[in-house]
Design a protein around this motif. Structure first.
Motif, mmCIF file in Angstrom:
data_model
loop_
_atom_site.group_PDB
_atom_site.id
_atom_site.type_symbol
_atom_site.label_atom_id
_atom_site.label_comp_id
_atom_site.label_asym_id
_atom_site.label_seq_id
_atom_site.Cartn_x
_atom_site.Cartn_y
_atom_site.Cartn_z
ATOM 1 N N MET B 469 0.785 -1.145 -0.439
ATOM 2 C CA MET B 469 -0.260 0.179 -0.068
ATOM 3 C C MET B 469 0.846 1.090 0.300
ATOM 4 O O MET B 469 0.508 2.079 0.295
ATOM 5 C CB MET B 469 -0.836 -0.004 0.829
ATOM 6 C CG MET B 469 -1.645 -1.424 1.663
ATOM 7 S SD MET B 469 -0.664 -2.808 2.083
ATOM 8 C CE MET B 469 -1.011 -1.881 3.657
ATOM 9 N N GLY B 470 2.103 1.072 0.509
ATOM 10 C CA GLY B 470 2.588 2.432 0.191
ATOM 11 C C GLY B 470 3.042 2.825 1.970
ATOM 12 O O GLY B 470 2.987 3.963 2.358
ATOM 13 N N ALA B 471 2.817 1.934 2.888
ATOM 14 C CA ALA B 471 2.169 2.358 4.074
ATOM 15 C C ALA B 471 3.580 3.326 5.148
ATOM 16 O O ALA B 471 3.332 4.058 5.580
ATOM 17 C CB ALA B 471 2.224 1.198 5.036
ATOM 18 N N ALA B 648 -1.435 6.562 -3.696
ATOM 19 C CA ALA B 648 -2.744 6.178 -3.534
ATOM 20 C C ALA B 648 -4.023 6.084 -4.565
ATOM 21 O O ALA B 648 -4.876 5.104 -5.045
ATOM 22 C CB ALA B 648 -3.332 7.796 -3.156
ATOM 23 N N ALA B 649 -3.406 6.402 -6.454
ATOM 24 C CA ALA B 649 -3.952 6.397 -7.369
ATOM 25 C C ALA B 649 -3.683 4.607 -7.245
ATOM 26 O O ALA B 649 -4.285 4.019 -7.926
ATOM 27 C CB ALA B 649 -3.246 7.459 -7.529
ATOM 28 N N SER B 650 -2.611 4.699 -7.119
ATOM 29 C CA SER B 650 -1.988 2.837 -7.468
ATOM 30 C C SER B 650 -3.138 1.680 -6.567
ATOM 31 O O SER B 650 -3.607 1.374 -7.164
ATOM 32 C CB SER B 650 -0.295 2.267 -7.030
ATOM 33 O OG SER B 650 -0.150 3.104 -7.917
ATOM 34 N N PHE C 92 4.302 -1.166 -9.116
ATOM 35 C CA PHE C 92 4.224 -2.380 -8.762
ATOM 36 C C PHE C 92 3.702 -2.271 -7.168
ATOM 37 O O PHE C 92 3.681 -0.514 -6.826
ATOM 38 C CB PHE C 92 5.954 -2.819 -8.189
ATOM 39 C CG PHE C 92 7.160 -1.626 -7.800
ATOM 40 C CD1 PHE C 92 6.706 -1.965 -6.294
ATOM 41 C CD2 PHE C 92 7.429 -1.593 -8.707
ATOM 42 C CE1 PHE C 92 7.996 -0.545 -5.929
ATOM 43 C CE2 PHE C 92 8.384 -0.569 -7.516
ATOM 44 C CZ PHE C 92 8.120 -0.152 -6.958
ATOM 45 N N GLN C 93 3.628 -2.724 -5.992
ATOM 46 C CA GLN C 93 3.010 -2.521 -4.970
ATOM 47 C C GLN C 93 3.530 -2.910 -4.028
ATOM 48 O O GLN C 93 4.973 -2.860 -3.342
ATOM 49 C CB GLN C 93 1.338 -2.800 -4.594
ATOM 50 C CG GLN C 93 0.650 -1.292 -5.571
ATOM 51 C CD GLN C 93 -0.917 -1.244 -5.383
ATOM 52 O OE1 GLN C 93 -1.565 -1.470 -4.353
ATOM 53 N NE2 GLN C 93 -1.702 -1.177 -6.653
ATOM 54 N N CYS C 147 -1.453 -6.671 -7.507
ATOM 55 C CA CYS C 147 -1.827 -6.014 -6.846
ATOM 56 C C CYS C 147 -2.174 -4.658 -7.521
ATOM 57 O O CYS C 147 -3.058 -3.984 -7.687
ATOM 58 C CB CYS C 147 -0.650 -5.283 -6.057
ATOM 59 S SG CYS C 147 0.134 -5.939 -5.316
ATOM 60 N N GLY C 148 -1.971 -5.482 -9.348
ATOM 61 C CA GLY C 148 -2.791 -4.752 -10.388
ATOM 62 C C GLY C 148 -2.393 -3.204 -10.423
ATOM 63 O O GLY C 148 -2.988 -2.372 -11.114
#
Lengths: 330, 750, 162
Positions: B469-471, B648-650, C92-93, C147-148
């Protein structure tokens, strides 16, 4: 995966001698065999790696045909200029199969011999006559949405998953086989067996034979050909139905037609009845649909795949229509 | 603010593009052993014989653990609100401590070997015989046996306002429709992986997890050791989507195998193993009925659902959640019903409830719009509630219509000709569809420490989770702004139970939960630093008031008077100053739990908090074959304040991609004859590939929710909600066919 | 056991392996090169993509012995601007499919540069094929991203193909 002895064969003579050992198996790109070995479905004692055999060339033959070494990688064959220009349906068929990575590994010979993707074949907990003759078939009455509509039997409803072979069937390709007993050639059409009551017998290859080459005849009509694959996602999925077609039209009349279907039978399905219905007829939507119906008359659905009959009819018609449109534009 | 809101690159980006990021099967230990699971092939019964002699003789095999020789483990804990880690139970089966089989695929033996290959080989050689018992396996056939879901503290099974049945019967326009959705599996690309090592009675566990604290608490009960003896390390998680929230058998059995062999043991589930031993999303049967006036006003709205629980675990799915909040129907009823099956426990999967519930609701609303001859966005506008429809509570924040307004303009909705089948491009039938997205906002307890060091760097520590999520990046941005330091000065430590206990990554609540504590901690830190400075001789901050001081330029300043953090700490001769929010002592834990519960209940009494959005899609349907391609997508979201515009967009895109999979292809195929999943692999369970996904345009209103920390609302789940509905509506627009059973495969359009 | 010698990321590695060990497991478990990921072990996800003599393959379906004396490049051996393009475009996520996506993209760009067509190439006989987003998507479809992050990946590849 059980342990096994590994032999890397450097020439065909060594390879075909080695295969005579009981429990030996040829290994090409590994994209199907290694997967099945890991699932304990294939259990060879000896694996003979044939990827170093000098069978990796595509050659134009003096008679106008093309000889494709059995170890040519799928991606290399699809990218080959001769295939792209003279047999586009074959290039397209290969390019719709699997993924870029797998096409770089998979060999032409291995593609011909790949096993079905029926989920009950792939699950050792299920009954499957192909894996264990006489065990029964859980696909009948089970998940058979992607099962055969032609040539299925009470013992097996599986399909052959290859795209490449569908094009090869339409192109009247020949398979060259070699063993210590010598070399023989078989037409690809008919090489794969319908299940009958012995679905474990999948092809005409003998246990000690190696596919050394595929030959394509000279076939001018193939220069205007197409492969159309219909599947559940846009890429990287097996066909629900696929169509390999070539069409020649002169003055609105069909003078030559080649048609084969994929995803519909235990073999790439050469649509002879449809070809007959097309020949000499007008190149019209009605005639295309009539031809499709002629072929599909004999189709039989399983519990979940009746849609495939209609889908095949539509896919055949659409592919022929497209060839006709492209032909008149050219 | 300098960083919050900016499209900052992920802090762990370089680690991920160079292969340096280590996931839980990638920690080297000397003397590592490998485990493999043996799965049952029946759904319910008893093991009458298990013969592992051949398996044991396989070269390299160290142990074959079955119910006949496994050491005892404690049963899974009973659920109690006083210890939320009791929610972590994947299934209630005490694996290998019983001869009973409860689902097809249950692990019934573990092989441990010197090599992965030997373990896998030997697992195939364990012979098992069973006495089979009758089993309930066919979800569709159980419809008549469904019972209403009871209300609990956290979730309500049903609610009613007015007399919806009578209103439906009396309505001049009405629809009463049935929908079905199949089971789904998360199928994160990283299979569930565990590396476990017992150092005497202390356990080190590398485990890709969405809730390391729950995992720690659960294993402490199962293996009867104090929680403090267990350290769960999980800095990188290779995708989860709900599937790594609970503790599933692979984790428990790896820990057991490490105990039995005295070796570090690694288990990476096979892809088949993931599907057989980790629960997925329940299938559902739904009814949506709407009665409306000619002008569009809804007079009745009824949404009921049936979902399944495993007899050995799983929970109700909030299928009707969004229906309580989206439309201002005069009479309203929602009711969730349950059946129990002898299958693996179901579990949470991205927007459990709303993802599938919104499909049925939003497709029905679209159908009503056609029935009324009204634009579907206009119909929604006419039914937009001023207060929460089911109970009249206030919305904390609600900008759904604004989302539609922006979306309609950007997407060119006005250019759509409403007649089904009327838009065409060659062989392609073109359809456009919309649907609403809605997801409740959650906030959990988070313990955080922030330490400022004399070199000016800041260390944020919190045992939270990074599944992509990029938390950590978002929290670094928040801390950097709160302390007025460059982003590069911040280090965030996470994914380790040795850190202060963080929130679970679930309910789209992690970022807000940490942010609340982090902002408080930074505030405390500023105060501490200021009070140190104020007392330090020579400090320019002496005699200043805290209220006048700003954190900026890497220090504290009152106007131009002030100095850098380095200077303050150097002058005071301090190596570091730390601030803390929450405590991991026993008392701190209980206080935290109580604080969370009281805030949760108070919030729920006062208002309804949620993220929402408008999904716009364009599909192309092959007029010959029925193949569906998504050609355009726009999602406009009201997710409060956005912390990182890029990640967020991702995340919102990722939700939409998963929703596209759900709409068009995904389906867990359970053979009703024996309860066995027949597509337990990625070649057969079709998640979207590159070629399925067009460019997805994401917009957000960026308007802060006044009741949430920094005004942010969670974004992990709202993106998937409404996606299947929008696609179904677009498919109708393209073809004139209503498909009410997911997935919308081409055979349903022929 | 078989002695296997291969060049991995430029250095010669000598391994003593059972023939059944896959190239993927040889890299991860024997050489400690865990950057190459196992997602399905069945050729269905692309996470294990590595480059062999510059061509991308799925290392899970490759027996390591088959690749003796070949030149293997894993993500640990990749130094390419495309990596930072992935970061910039958020391609990537969770990061688990990323090594495979990047190796696959590098292999794919080489295939494209050599003139190889794809299933969506309109004119098969064309000497030069425009690398449109549609072409990239088709050619990259062997790499799943749950993750898309597909949009970011395509953008990163487009950037580095320019």
């Amino acid at each position: 995966m059980k342990d096994f002895a590994y032999v890397s064969a450097q020439d065909v003579a060594t390879a075909v001698r080695a295969i005579a050992e009981p429990g030996a198996k040829f290994l090409g790109g590994g994209t199907n065999l290694v997967d099945l070995m890991r699932q304990n479905i294939e259990r060879p004692d000896t694996v003979i790696d044939i990827t170093r055999l000098p069978l990796d060339r595509v050659e134009e033959l003096p008679d106008g045909g093309v000889r494709i070494g059995a170890l040519v990688r799928n991606s290399h064959l699809a990218a080959h200029r001769v295939i792209r220009t003279r047999y586009p349906m074959l290039a397209q068929a290969i390019l719709t199969g699997a993924s870029g990575q797998l096409r770089n590994m998979a060999t032409v010979g291995g593609n011909v011999l790949q096993r079905t993707r029926c989920p009950y074949f792939a699950d050792l907990a299920a009954r499957c006559n192909k894996r264990e003759p006489g065990a029964g078939c859980d696909a009948i009455g089970g998940f058979n949405r992607n099962a055969a509509i032609f040539g299925a039997s009470d013992s097996c409803v599986a399909t052959h998953p290859s795209d490449m072979c569908v094009a090869l069937a339409a192109l009247d390709a020949t398979i060259e086989l070699e063993s210590v007993r010598g070399v023989r050639r078989l037409p690809l059409v008919g090489f794969h067996m319908l299940p009958g009551d012995s679905p474990q017998h999948e092809t005409a290859i003998a246990a000690d034979e190696l596919i050394t080459a595929i030959e394509l005849p000279e076939l001018p009509v193939a220069a205007r050909s197409r492969y159309r694959k219909v599947r559940d996602r846009a890429s990287y999925a097996f066909a629900l139905v696929s169509v390999a077609a070539a069409l020649e039209v002169r003055d609105g009349v069909i003078t030559e037609a080649r048609l084969a279907l994929g995803g519909v039978a235990a073999r790439p399905w050469r649509a002879h009845a449809a070809e007959r219905a097309l020949m000499g007829g007008p190149a019209t939507e009605e005639r295309f649909r009539l031809a499709a119906d002629a072929e599909l008359e004999g189709a039989v659905a399983q519990s979940q795949n009746a849609f495939k009959i209609e889908l095949a009819g539509r896919a055949i018609t659409a592919t022929l229509r497209q060839l006709q449109v492209e032909g008149s534009a050219a | 603010m300098t960083y919050v809101g900016q499209p900052v690159d992920r802090l762990d980006g370089t680690a991920k593009v160079t292969g340096e990021a280590r996931y839980s099967a990638e920690y080297p230990y000397p003397n590592m052993a490998y485990a493999a699971l043996v799965h049952s092939t029946i759904a319910r019964g008893r093991i009458t014989r298990i013969d592992s002699a051949t398996a044991r003789k396989t070269p390299g095999v160290l142990a074959v653990i079955t119910h006949e020789n496994a050491p005892p483990m404690k049963p899974a804990p009973k659920m109690t609100p006083m210890d939320l880690s009791t929610l972590a139970t994947g299934t209630t089966v005490n694996y290998l401590n019983t001869d009973e089989v409860h689902w097809n695929g249950q692990p019934i033996a573990v092989v441990v070997a010197e090599t992965l290959e030997a373990a896998r080989e030997a697992a195939h050689l364990v012979e098992v015989e069973y006495a089979e018992f009758p089993a309930v396996l066919d979800f569709a056939a159980e419809e008549g046996n469904a019972t209403p879901q009871k209300n609990s503290l956290i979730s309500e099974g049903g609610a009613k306002k007015g007399d919806p049945d009578a209103a439906l019967a009396a309505a001049p326009f009405s629809l009463d429709l049935r929908y079905t959705t199949p089971g789904h599996n998360h199928n994160a690309i990283e299979p569930h992986s565990t590396t476990a090592f017992w150092d005497k009675d202390r356990l080190i566990l590398h485990e890709g997890s969405q809730n390391i604290a729950w995992t720690q608490g659960h294993l402490a009960v199962r293996f009867d050791v104090p929680k403090e003896n267990i350290r769960v390390i999980s800095p990188f998680v290779g995708g989860a989507f709900g599937g790594k929230t609970m503790v599933w058998p692979g984790t428990v059995l790896t820990v057991l195998a490490a105990k039995v062999t005295g070796r570090p043991v690694r288990l990476m589930l096979t892809r088949e193993g993931v599907n057989r031993t980790v629960g997925g999303r329940t299938p559902s049967i739904q009814r949506v009925a709407i009665g409306a006036e000619a002008g569009g006003s809804m007079t009745a709205l009824i949404h009921t659902s049936i979902t399944q629980n495993g007899k050995v675990g799983g929970g109700p799915e909030q299928v009707t959640s969004q229906t309580r909040h989206l439309y201002d129907a005069a009479n309203l009823q929602v009711q969730q019903n349950l059946v129990e099956l002898d299958t693996i426990a179901n579990t949470v999967m991205r927007a459990p409830g709303e993802s599938i519930g919104s499909f049925a609701l939003e497709a029905t609303v679209d159908e009503l719009a056609y029935k009324l001859g009204m634009d579907p966005i206009e119909l929604r506008a006419r039914n937009e509630p001023a207060r929460n429809p089911i109970d009249g509570k206030a919305f904390a924040h609600r900008m759904l219509l604004e989302c539609y307004e922006v979306g309609a303009k950007e997407f060119g909705w006005g250019e759509r000709s409403p007649e089904p089948g009327s838009m065409r491009d060659g062989k392609w039938l073109i359809g456009m569809g919309v649907a609403s997205a809605y997801h409740p906002a959650w906030q959990f307890q988070a313990n955080v420490t922030v330490r400022l060091s004399a070199d000016g760097t800041v260390l944020v520590r919190c045992g939270f989770h990074e599944m992509g999520m990029g938390a950590a990046t978002a929290q670094a941005q928040i801390a950097a702004d709160a302390l007025g330091v460059p982003l590069g000065a911040i280090t965030v430590e996470y994914g380790d139970t040795a850190l202060p206990t963080g929130p679970g990554a679930g309910g789209s609540g992690q970022t807000a939960s940490i942010a609340a504590s982090l902002i408080t901690a930074c505030e405390k830190l500023r105060r501490s630093v200021f009070s140190v400075a104020r007392k330090t001789p020579g400090s320019p901050l002496r005699g200043r008031r805290f209220a006048d001081v700003r954190a900026k330029d890497g220090g504290l300043y009152d106007g131009s008077r002030g100095e850098s953090y380095q200077e303050i700490l150097r002058r005071a001769d301090r190596a570091s100053i730390e601030a803390q929010v929450g405590s991991d002592t026993r008392l701190g834990e209980i206080t935290g739990q109580v604080r969370f519960m009281s805030k949760f209940l108070m919030d729920r009494r006062r208002w309804v908090k949620a993220a929402c959005g408008a999904q716009f899609c364009e599909v192309r349907v092959d007029s010959d074959t029925g193949e569906i391609r998504i050609s355009r997508w726009l999602g406009v979201f009201d997710v409060g304040k956005v912390i990182n515009a890029k990640t967020a967009a991702s995340q919102l895109r990722g939700g939409i991609v998963m929703g596209i999979g759900m709409a068009l292809a995904e389906e867990t195929l359970v053979d009703p004859r024996n309860g066995r999943i027949m597509n337990a692999g990625l070649a057969e369970y079709h998640v979207p590939v590159h070629a399925d996904i067009p460019s997805i345009d994401i917009r957000y209103l960026d308007d802060p929710d006044p009741t949430m920390p920094l005004g942010l609302l969670g974004i992990g789940e709202v993106g998937i909600v409404g996606v299947a509905g929008a696609i179904a509506n677009a498919v109708y627009h393209a073809t004139g066919k209503r498909v009410r059973d997911l997935p919308i495969t081409l055979d349903k359009l022929l | 056991m078989v002695d296997v010698r291969m060049r991995v990321n430029g250095s010669i590695e000598k391994l003593d392996l059972e023939p059944r060990v896959s190239l993927l497991d040889a890299l991860r478990e024997h050489l400690g090169l865990t950057g190459t990921k196992k997602g399905c072990d069945q050729g269905a996800c692309g996470a294990c993509t590595v480059l062999v003599d510059g061509e991308r393959i799925s290392s899970c379906l490759a027996l390591a012995v088959q690749y003796a004396d070949r030149d293997i490049t894993t993500i640990e051996g990749v130094e390419d601007p495309i990596q930072q393009s992935f970061v910039r475009h958020d391609g990537f996520q969770c990061g688990y499919c990323t090594s495979g996506q990047i190796c696959s993209a590098i292999g794919m760009l080489a295939e494209h540069a050599a003139g190889a067509p794809s299933a969506v190439t309109g004119h098969l006989a064309a000497e030069q094929i425009d690398l449109t987003p549609e072409e990239i998507r088709e050619r990259m479809s062997g790499n799943l991203c749950r993750c898309g992050a597909y949009n970011g990946i395509v953008a990163a590849i487009q950037e580095s193909s320019r």
